[in-house]
Design a protein around this motif. Structure first.
Motif, mmCIF file in Angstrom:
data_model
loop_
_atom_site.group_PDB
_atom_site.id
_atom_site.type_symbol
_atom_site.label_atom_id
_atom_site.label_comp_id
_atom_site.label_asym_id
_atom_site.label_seq_id
_atom_site.Cartn_x
_atom_site.Cartn_y
_atom_site.Cartn_z
ATOM 1 N N UNK A 37 0.847 -1.198 0.000
ATOM 2 C CA UNK A 37 0.000 0.000 0.000
ATOM 3 C C UNK A 37 0.875 1.238 0.000
ATOM 4 N N UNK A 38 0.305 2.354 -0.442
ATOM 5 C CA UNK A 38 0.948 3.659 -0.336
ATOM 6 C C UNK A 38 -0.069 4.645 0.218
ATOM 7 N N UNK A 39 0.405 5.602 0.989
ATOM 8 C CA UNK A 39 -0.465 6.588 1.634
ATOM 9 C C UNK A 39 -0.026 7.981 1.227
ATOM 10 N N UNK A 40 -0.958 8.752 0.669
ATOM 11 C CA UNK A 40 -0.729 10.159 0.317
ATOM 12 C C UNK A 40 -1.805 10.989 1.003
ATOM 13 N N UNK A 41 -1.430 11.598 2.120
ATOM 14 C CA UNK A 41 -2.430 12.315 2.894
ATOM 15 C C UNK A 41 -3.404 11.328 3.516
ATOM 16 N N UNK A 42 -4.668 11.413 3.126
ATOM 17 C CA UNK A 42 -5.682 10.475 3.601
ATOM 18 C C UNK A 42 -6.066 9.458 2.529
ATOM 19 N N UNK A 43 -5.389 9.516 1.385
ATOM 20 C CA UNK A 43 -5.668 8.596 0.297
ATOM 21 C C UNK A 43 -4.794 7.349 0.414
ATOM 22 N N UNK A 44 -5.429 6.218 0.417
ATOM 23 C CA UNK A 44 -4.725 4.941 0.525
ATOM 24 C C UNK A 44 -4.885 4.178 -0.784
ATOM 25 N N UNK A 45 -3.765 3.756 -1.340
ATOM 26 C CA UNK A 45 -3.785 2.982 -2.581
ATOM 27 C C UNK A 45 -3.303 1.572 -2.289
ATOM 28 N N UNK A 46 -4.137 0.601 -2.600
ATOM 29 C CA UNK A 46 -3.781 -0.814 -2.420
ATOM 30 C C UNK A 46 -3.404 -1.385 -3.769
ATOM 31 N N UNK A 47 -2.191 -1.886 -3.897
ATOM 32 C CA UNK A 47 -1.674 -2.351 -5.185
ATOM 33 C C UNK A 47 -1.951 -3.842 -5.368
ATOM 34 N N UNK A 48 -2.213 -4.214 -6.592
ATOM 35 C CA UNK A 48 -2.404 -5.627 -6.909
ATOM 36 C C UNK A 48 -1.047 -6.332 -6.923
ATOM 37 N N UNK A 49 -1.084 -7.664 -7.009
ATOM 38 C CA UNK A 49 0.157 -8.430 -6.977
ATOM 39 C C UNK A 49 1.033 -8.153 -8.190
ATOM 40 N N UNK A 50 0.437 -7.752 -9.303
ATOM 41 C CA UNK A 50 1.220 -7.470 -10.510
ATOM 42 C C UNK A 50 1.765 -6.054 -10.513
#
Length: 292
Positions: free
Chosen positions: A166-179
């Motif tokens: 995952x990556x966090x930018x402020x309050x935005x959370x991005x969950x990355x797929x395995x690829x």
């Protein structure tokens, strides 16, 4: 309520008499485990374990959720056990048996209460988002020693599992797929494993890895949970005849030897699985690119 057929008096006496003559029905030594087959699935966190005729399937999953209000800086970890009716006539869906309750309690103490899994590493945003790790344990075939087998399968599955990055930018959370990104292994502080001792003849005879038939005639059992460093996480005894306190010291010494061997087995299987994934994943992908 369904019940399993109990051993006849002749069968019980045959097993006990054989133990008096230092013989087990399957020919094993008193301190020997049955053959262990540990297989990992194609997805991370899938384990198929066979201990003799006992078979257990464990699957680890993860999702992003909200942490508990009183534990804002930690993720959550949950263990769910399911006894399939095809494993034994005594198991019925929706009706937990005593074996299922005891198994859940022992695994809960072995993994969660011993802080084997670092739940703080599962936190994404304090008080808002975290990973929730769930372990589903399915008993597919029951031929004794469910506690040791289930704990071994659970620890192997946790070590094999990879959660999404995952990556966090402020309050935005991005969950990355395995690829998109390489998944992240779980942070485990230690690897506790269970070793159960079964007592017969007033404590004179002690067996490891008892089969279902041997479990039906034993007088008491003690489960020692320990990691490879010799640290005791729990000693569980639910009913049965009394066990001498000094005998427990001998149990911890034997358990340490067995835990070290089981830990090495998991490590070897993990390395084999990693090599197979590297060969089947990266090389296959590069070959596909060259073919284009």
């Amino acid at each position: 309520m369904p019940r399993e057929a109990e051993l006849s008096l002749n069968e019980r006496e045959f097993i006990l008499q054989a133990l008096r003559e230092n013989t087990r029905i399957d020919g094993r030594a008193f301190n020997a485990f049955r053959d262990i087959e540990l297989t990992f699935g194609d997805d991370y966190g899938q384990v198929d374990l066979q201990l003799g005729k006992t078979r257990i399937l464990c699957n680890i999953s993860a999702e992003v959720t909200t942490p508990f209000p009183d534990r804002k800086f930690e993720g959550t970890f949950m263990i769910s056990t399911e006894f399939s009716p095809m494993a034994s006539p005594a198991f019925e869906v929706g009706r937990p048996t005593t074996d299922e309750v005891i198994l859940s309690r022992i695994l809960e103490k072995a993994i969660r209460r011993s802080s084997a899994l670092d739940t703080e590493s599962l936190c994404i945003i304090a008080g808002e988002k975290c990973f929730s790790i769930r372990a589903d344990i399915h008993i597919l075939d029951h031929d004794g020693n469910l506690v040791d087998a289930a704990c071994l399968a659970l620890v192997a599955a946790l070590r094999h599992f990879r959660r999404p990055d995952v990556s966090v930018e402020g309050e935005k959370v991005t969950v990355y797929s395995l690829r998109e990104r390489e998944p992240v292994p779980l942070a485990m502080l230690h690897h506790p494993l269970c070793v159960t001792f079964s007592y017969f003849h007033g404590g004179e005879t002690v067996l490891l890895d008892a089969t279902h038939s041997e479990e039906q005639v034993r007088e008491a059992e003690v489960t020692v949970t320990m990691n490879r460093y010799g640290e005791v996480c729990q000693i569980a005894k639910y009913g049965g005849a009394s066990v001498d306190a000094l005998a427990l010291l001998d149990c911890t010494g034997v358990a340490h030897t067995k835990v070290e061997a089981l830990d090495k087995l998991i490590e070897r299987k993990l390395q084999e699985d990693q090599r197979n994934k590297d060969l089947g994943g990266l090389i296959a992908e590069l070959s596909a690119e060259n073919a284009r």
